[in-house]
Motif scaffolding. Sequence first.
Motif, short mmCIF file in Angstrom:
data_model
loop_
_atom_site.label_atom_id
_atom_site.label_comp_id
_atom_site.label_asym_id
_atom_site.label_seq_id
_atom_site.Cartn_x
_atom_site.Cartn_y
_atom_site.Cartn_z
N ILE A 186 0.86 -1.19 0.00
CA ILE A 186 0.00 0.00 0.00
C ILE A 186 0.89 1.23 0.00
O ILE A 186 1.79 1.37 0.84
N SER A 187 0.67 2.14 -0.93
CA SER A 187 1.44 3.39 -1.02
C SER A 187 0.51 4.56 -0.71
O SER A 187 -0.62 4.62 -1.19
N VAL A 188 1.00 5.47 0.10
CA VAL A 188 0.20 6.64 0.51
C VAL A 188 1.04 7.89 0.36
O VAL A 188 2.28 7.85 0.40
N HIS A 189 0.34 9.00 0.21
CA HIS A 189 0.97 10.31 0.15
C HIS A 189 1.05 10.85 1.58
O HIS A 189 0.07 10.87 2.30
N CYS A 190 2.22 11.31 1.99
CA CYS A 190 2.46 11.77 3.36
C CYS A 190 1.44 12.85 3.74
O CYS A 190 1.24 13.84 3.02
N VAL A 191 0.78 12.66 4.91
CA VAL A 191 -0.26 13.60 5.33
C VAL A 191 0.33 14.97 5.65
O VAL A 191 -0.31 16.01 5.41
N CYS A 192 1.55 15.01 6.19
CA CYS A 192 2.19 16.30 6.48
C CYS A 192 2.48 17.05 5.19
O CYS A 192 2.32 18.28 5.11
N HIS A 193 2.91 16.31 4.20
CA HIS A 193 3.19 16.94 2.91
C HIS A 193 1.90 17.41 2.24
O HIS A 193 1.87 18.45 1.57
N ARG A 194 0.83 16.67 2.41
CA ARG A 194 -0.47 17.09 1.87
C ARG A 194 -0.90 18.42 2.48
O ARG A 194 -1.37 19.33 1.77
N LEU A 195 -0.75 18.54 3.80
CA LEU A 195 -1.14 19.77 4.47
C LEU A 195 -0.29 20.95 4.00
O LEU A 195 -0.81 22.06 3.77
N ALA A 196 1.04 20.72 3.88
CA ALA A 196 1.91 21.80 3.41
C ALA A 196 1.55 22.24 2.00
O ALA A 196 1.55 23.44 1.68
N LEU A 197 1.21 21.29 1.14
CA LEU A 197 0.81 21.64 -0.22
C LEU A 197 -0.50 22.42 -0.25
O LEU A 197 -0.67 23.35 -1.05
N ALA A 198 -1.43 22.05 0.64
CA ALA A 198 -2.70 22.79 0.70
C ALA A 198 -2.46 24.23 1.12
O ALA A 198 -3.07 25.17 0.55
N CYS A 199 -1.57 24.46 2.07
CA CYS A 199 -1.27 25.83 2.53
C CYS A 199 -0.54 26.61 1.44
O CYS A 199 -0.82 27.80 1.23
N CYS A 200 0.41 25.96 0.77
CA CYS A 200 1.17 26.65 -0.28
C CYS A 200 0.26 27.02 -1.46
O CYS A 200 0.39 28.10 -2.03
N ASP A 201 -0.64 26.13 -1.81
CA ASP A 201 -1.57 26.43 -2.90
C ASP A 201 -2.44 27.63 -2.56
O ASP A 201 -2.74 28.47 -3.43
N THR A 202 -2.86 27.74 -1.30
CA THR A 202 -3.73 28.85 -0.90
C THR A 202 -3.00 30.18 -0.99
O THR A 202 -3.54 31.17 -1.52
N SER A 203 -1.77 30.23 -0.45
CA SER A 203 -1.03 31.50 -0.47
C SER A 203 -0.63 31.89 -1.89
O SER A 203 -0.53 33.08 -2.21
N ALA A 204 -0.39 30.90 -2.75
CA ALA A 204 0.01 31.21 -4.12
C ALA A 204 -1.14 31.82 -4.92
O ALA A 204 -0.92 32.62 -5.83
N ASN A 205 -2.38 31.46 -4.56
CA ASN A 205 -3.54 31.97 -5.30
C ASN A 205 -3.98 33.35 -4.82
O ASN A 205 -4.74 34.02 -5.52
N LEU A 206 -3.53 33.78 -3.65
CA LEU A 206 -3.90 35.09 -3.10
C LEU A 206 -2.67 35.99 -3.13
O LEU A 206 -1.68 35.74 -2.44
N GLY A 207 -2.73 37.03 -3.93
CA GLY A 207 -1.58 37.91 -4.11
C GLY A 207 -1.16 38.63 -2.85
O GLY A 207 0.03 38.84 -2.61
N GLU A 208 -2.12 39.06 -2.03
CA GLU A 208 -1.78 39.80 -0.81
C GLU A 208 -1.00 38.92 0.17
O GLU A 208 -0.05 39.37 0.81
N LEU A 209 -1.40 37.67 0.30
CA LEU A 209 -0.67 36.76 1.19
C LEU A 209 0.73 36.50 0.65
O LEU A 209 1.70 36.43 1.42
N LYS A 210 0.85 36.35 -0.65
CA LYS A 210 2.16 36.12 -1.24
C LYS A 210 3.07 37.32 -1.05
O LYS A 210 4.27 37.17 -0.78
N ALA A 211 2.51 38.54 -1.14
CA ALA A 211 3.31 39.75 -0.95
C ALA A 211 3.81 39.85 0.49
O ALA A 211 4.96 40.22 0.74
N VAL A 212 2.95 39.52 1.45
CA VAL A 212 3.36 39.56 2.86
C VAL A 212 4.46 38.53 3.13
O VAL A 212 5.43 38.79 3.84
N GLU A 213 4.31 37.36 2.55
CA GLU A 213 5.32 36.30 2.74
C GLU A 213 6.68 36.74 2.19
O GLU A 213 7.72 36.56 2.85
N ASP A 214 6.69 37.33 1.01
CA ASP A 214 7.95 37.81 0.43
C ASP A 214 8.56 38.93 1.27
O ASP A 214 9.78 38.99 1.44
N THR A 215 7.71 39.81 1.80
CA THR A 215 8.22 40.90 2.63
C THR A 215 8.88 40.37 3.89
O THR A 215 9.94 40.87 4.32
#
Length: 665
Positions: free
Chosen positions: A420-449
């Motif tokens: 049985i092969s599974v995708h790491c749950v911690c990595h799934r959560l990190a990808l969900a957070c990264c996808d959210t910040s990448a789609n919102l410009g204001e959050l991405k700007a704050v992160e870069d700052t």
Amino acid sequence: MAEKRRQQTLQTYFTKRLRQNEDDMSTCIPASVPAAVSPISTCCPATDKDKEIDMPTSSIPANPKSTCYPATADIGVITPSPSCMQAPPTQSQKSTTNRDLEEGLMLVNQLFPACTGTIHSYYSCRKSDCTTLGKEESERLSTKTDRFKHEWLFMRSSFADKQNLWWLVYIEGQGMYCLVCKKHFQRNSYNKSEKFVSEPSVRLKRSAVTSHANANVHTRSLEAETQQRRGSVIQKELEKKQSSHFNAVLKAFTTAYFLGREHIANRKFVPFLKLVEHLGLDDITYFEHRSQGSIRDVFMTIGDTIQDKICSDIRRSQGFGVLIDDVTDAAAMEQMITFAQYLNCGKPQIAYIGIRDVLESHESANAQALLDTFLQLLQDKNLKVEDVKGLCSDGASVMLGRKNGFAAKLKSQPGCDQMISVHCVCHRLALACCDTSANLGELKAVEDTLVHLWKWMEYSPQRTAAFLKAQLTLKGVAAPATTSAEKTVCRKLKKACHTRWLSFDAAVKAVFEDYWAILQTLSAFEKCAVATGLLKKMRNTHFLGTVMLLRNVLPHLAGLSKVFQANILNFSRIQPQIQYVKDRIQSLCDENVACEELEKELNPEDGRLRHTGIKFAEKDGERLKKLSTCYITALQRNIDARFQDSVGVISSFAIFDPSAVPSKD
């Protein structure tokens, strides 16, 4: 007349014997040999003939100093009495210890291993409390003019003072030998005679013993013994080093293991050994493998030993899961790191198996290269590929691709079709957070700052010192006297990483807590273009409101990530924890918590950030509420997208969790 003639004969004999002993108290036994002066404790019982010739007490001279023979002395075997102990023994004779006795007895046994006759020497006779010859030997010598006297073994001329060695040995039925000459096999240089060496001396006279003690061959033997004993100091040190080698190596490896367990640098190994030696552990001196290559071998040996034990436990479990990831090290080398989870005594264990260079034998790190490297790793660790029951990795197509991914190729191996092969749950959560910040410009700007701000301060000690000084000024605290006090009062910024949301949460908290000190520091470097640009981005309600929003949402995501990263994770908790976090962040959006906190912090009367000059307007609240709704909605949507297809299957594995089984108690 016959009795009178007999007494005169005895008196003449004793007088002659005393004259011979005036220059050398030959019959005196050292004080360290009390057992030898007793005529009762003998290794051979008195014969009937001895009893028949016992002299009456009346025949003994009245002056005890004129003779040193007891009333029971016979003519054939003269036994010394304690009254002869008037001449003091030499210092070497006094220092004959039990250790010397054992060493001398061992030497006698080595030089005369196959001797059939009874051996008489200082060492053997002291060991057995022997004071006379045997019955048969006494009868054999009774018919001869020259007879061996047992007390010759204890004469001064039979003792080598410098070498602390009693050299005279007598073997019944053979004759006299010299212990030191036989040891070094010294022969007479004139006639090549081997008397006292390989041939016994049958001239049983005291003068023969004295003559051999003064002979050149005996002197050469003593000199050879002295030279050997001088070298024996080095030999003893070498023997001590050899005997202590195992203990020294064991203690050195224990020290290295302690450094590894306590996460202390390997370069501290040699100084730590010197400290242990200084504290009294002398054996560690004999551990001489202290070069850098040897130290590396020590730690590698410990690591191999621990890993061998881990692999043995894995083989006994008859089934294990693997966690594999493809990483790039500091040298830009493509590495495949592997961990294993298995059951040991009914408890789940996670252990490191190994790391391999994928590009060592392949041109690219594709799925086939990863598979070949993994199979070679299992073969080196003597693990069976069919025992791999589960695989956990990131969601990259090279790892979990359905057709040509690493997991698909591994399942095609014999005995692995049920894996049985599974995708790491911690990595799934990190990808969900990264996808959210990448789609919102204001959050991405704050992160870069935040990232640019950390770099601007971290790479300059002057700016960091100015930031710490600004914190002390705003908190109304004088400069701390110690570094520990400064760390307690002041805080440094944390690095914000796009893929590590635990560090992103810490960076947001640090900026929120010291927001006013950051603005003061940036204002102090007005000539710096980077500082001016950062100040312009941060000194407004848009940036501060976004920080407020992240400050309320990120702790819940970080808490969920910590739950997933626990050593023992109950699969049944995954879905409830995800739902709990979604409900909590939804309540933050419904209650508009970020907007209320922003208005409170910028309150011109009692707000903590009222001195920043930032004014809160109604439109700022509406914008922040809209951002909160968009951010939380997108975050929930991405979490569902990453987990909804597999969380039900993963949660079903809770029935196989051994930690959930109740104990017998």
